[in-house]
Design a protein around this motif. Structure first.
Motif, short mmCIF file in Angstrom:
data_model
loop_
_atom_site.label_atom_id
_atom_site.label_comp_id
_atom_site.label_asym_id
_atom_site.label_seq_id
_atom_site.Cartn_x
_atom_site.Cartn_y
_atom_site.Cartn_z
N LEU A 81 40.68 39.83 37.82
CA LEU A 81 42.00 39.26 38.06
C LEU A 81 42.80 39.16 36.76
O LEU A 81 44.00 39.47 36.73
N LEU A 82 42.14 38.73 35.68
CA LEU A 82 42.83 38.66 34.38
C LEU A 82 43.39 40.01 33.98
O LEU A 82 44.55 40.12 33.57
N SER A 83 42.58 41.04 34.10
CA SER A 83 43.00 42.37 33.65
C SER A 83 44.12 42.93 34.52
O SER A 83 45.13 43.42 33.99
N PHE A 84 43.96 42.86 35.83
CA PHE A 84 44.98 43.42 36.71
C PHE A 84 46.29 42.63 36.63
O PHE A 84 47.37 43.21 36.55
N ALA A 85 46.20 41.30 36.66
CA ALA A 85 47.41 40.48 36.69
C ALA A 85 48.06 40.38 35.32
O ALA A 85 49.30 40.52 35.19
N PRO A 92 48.90 38.57 41.47
CA PRO A 92 47.61 37.88 41.32
C PRO A 92 46.83 37.75 42.63
O PRO A 92 45.59 37.78 42.62
N TYR A 93 47.53 37.61 43.75
CA TYR A 93 46.83 37.43 45.02
C TYR A 93 46.29 38.76 45.55
O TYR A 93 45.24 38.79 46.20
N LEU A 94 46.96 39.85 45.25
CA LEU A 94 46.40 41.16 45.54
C LEU A 94 45.20 41.42 44.63
O LEU A 94 44.22 42.05 45.05
N SER A 95 45.25 40.90 43.41
CA SER A 95 44.15 41.08 42.46
C SER A 95 42.88 40.41 42.94
O SER A 95 41.78 40.81 42.56
N VAL A 96 43.00 39.37 43.77
CA VAL A 96 41.81 38.73 44.33
C VAL A 96 41.03 39.74 45.18
O VAL A 96 39.80 39.83 45.08
N LEU A 97 41.74 40.49 46.00
CA LEU A 97 41.07 41.52 46.83
C LEU A 97 40.49 42.61 45.95
O LEU A 97 39.37 43.10 46.20
N LEU A 98 41.21 42.99 44.91
CA LEU A 98 40.71 44.02 44.00
C LEU A 98 39.45 43.53 43.27
O LEU A 98 38.56 44.32 42.97
N ALA A 99 39.40 42.23 43.00
CA ALA A 99 38.21 41.67 42.36
C ALA A 99 36.98 41.86 43.25
O ALA A 99 35.88 42.16 42.76
N GLY A 100 37.17 41.71 44.55
CA GLY A 100 36.06 41.93 45.47
C GLY A 100 35.61 43.38 45.47
O GLY A 100 34.40 43.67 45.53
N VAL A 101 36.56 44.31 45.38
CA VAL A 101 36.23 45.74 45.36
C VAL A 101 35.47 46.08 44.09
O VAL A 101 34.44 46.78 44.12
#
Length: 355
Positions: A81-85, A92-101
């Motif tokens: 999340l830190l890196s993407f956001a 940031p909320y889309l990054s939560v899903l990316l964190a799962g991936v």
């Protein structure tokens, strides 16, 4: 066998599910009547600890994969999340899903190493691998090394504080409820039966045709992905972090193990009870500093020795209530149903040992 049937639920479990559904609706509507956030904000840690405990319970309680390295996926979620956001400007909320991936993808090479180990060696091996991830984060200039990194207002998408608190709370609630639902659905499936057979006798399960590696890999990836998303939500709740806290074995694995053990490992309801007890003890010992962790450890050790099935197991000895039933039972006249004189008789287990 006229009048007999196979079922998972009874009146008590139906009542329990109804109460759970009502409670979930109340929690979903909480932001609309808790205007100042006095309830929402303190509830977020309870919810994300429940999500972490249910995922660890899925691995250790039902698949026999006692991992002491779940903090690696929390840390992966935090830094994803830190890196993407922060670095790439992703919402940031889309990054939560990316964190799962990202956590799911990275869990595959970890599984390739860890699945070569069994029992205590697996537990120590996952801890060692998690330490490798921590050291990588500490030495990485791109990730910030040992420095404290904080989500800025820009990386948080410019959302207002109230909006951020509300969305973070709802995401934590979704992760907690979703983790419980995943556990129940997995245990009701053929995969759940395979996992319990692997837990009880891996070689015997393989001899009966169970694909041991595939079954363990599926739940490993599910747990890693959900834990990674939970780590991202943890960062949204506490916007500052560093490698030592993001990959902390004490905060994200030891406390989670405590919650599962105190509530009841290998049960769908145990972690819910455990997180409630943990939070009560935590509030009572708020000023105890390091002694708090010593006392929590002593409580967990005492429960593991005197009540291996946790508080839920103790409750089951007195009231055989299944809030989230996953096993099938044969019920009917004289079996799990009304007996002469109006007394109900317990039904025999019709296949599963899940609690």
């Amino acid at each position: 066998m006229t009048g007999h049937r196979v079922t998972r639920s009874d009146r008590q479990s139906t009542f329990g599910l109804a109460v759970s559904a009502v409670l979930l609706v109340v929690l979903v509507l909480l932001p609309w009547w808790d205007g100042d956030g006095s309830l929402r904000v303190p509830l977020v840690p309870i919810l994300y600890y429940l999500a972490l405990a249910q995922m660890w319970n899925l691995l250790a309680g039902f698949a026999g994969l006692v991992s002491i390295g779940q903090q690696m996926f929390v840390g992966i979620g935090v830094y994803t999340l830190l890196s993407f956001a922060e670095d790439f400007g992703v919402d940031p909320y889309l990054s939560v899903l990316l964190a799962g991936v990202v956590a799911a993808v990275l869990s595959l090479p970890v599984a390739a190493l860890a699945f070569r180990l069994r029992g205590g060696y697996f537990a120590i091996g996952t801890w060692v691998i998690a330490e490798v991830f921590r050291l990588i984060a500490l030495e990485s200039g791109f990730l910030g090394g040992a420095n404290v990194r904080t989500l800025t207002r820009e990386s948080l998408g410019g959302y207002s504080v109230d909006t951020r608190n509300t969305v973070t709370y709802l995401m934590a609630l979704g992760l907690a409820a979703g983790a419980t639902a995943i556990l129940v659905f997995v245990l009701r499936s053929r995969l759940g039966l395979a996992l319990r057979s692997i837990r009880d006798n891996q070689e015997g399960a393989r001899g009966l045709g169970v694909s041991v590696t595939r079954a363990k890999l599926v739940v490993w990836v599910i747990s890693a992905s959900w834990t990674g998303m939970t780590g991202a939500v943890i960062l949204l709740h506490n916007p500052s972090t560093r490698a030592e806290s993001a990959f902390s074995v004490l905060r994200w694995t030891a406390l989670v193990v405590f919650i599962a053990i105190i509530g009841g490992v290998g049960s769908t309801t145990g972690p819910i009870i455990g997180v409630a007890i943990y939070w009560g003890v935590r509030e009572f010992l708020e000023d105890a500093d390091e002694w708090r962790f010593i006392i929590l450890g002593l409580i967990a050790a005492a429960m593991a020795i005197t009540a291996p099935r946790g508080v839920y197991g103790l409750l089951q000895k007195r009231w055989a209530v299944q809030f989230f039933p996953v096993r099938r039972r044969l019920v009917g006249p004289g079996i799990g149903g009304p007996a002469p004189g109006g007394q109900s008789q317990p039904a025999p287990d019709a296949g599963s040992t899940a609690r």
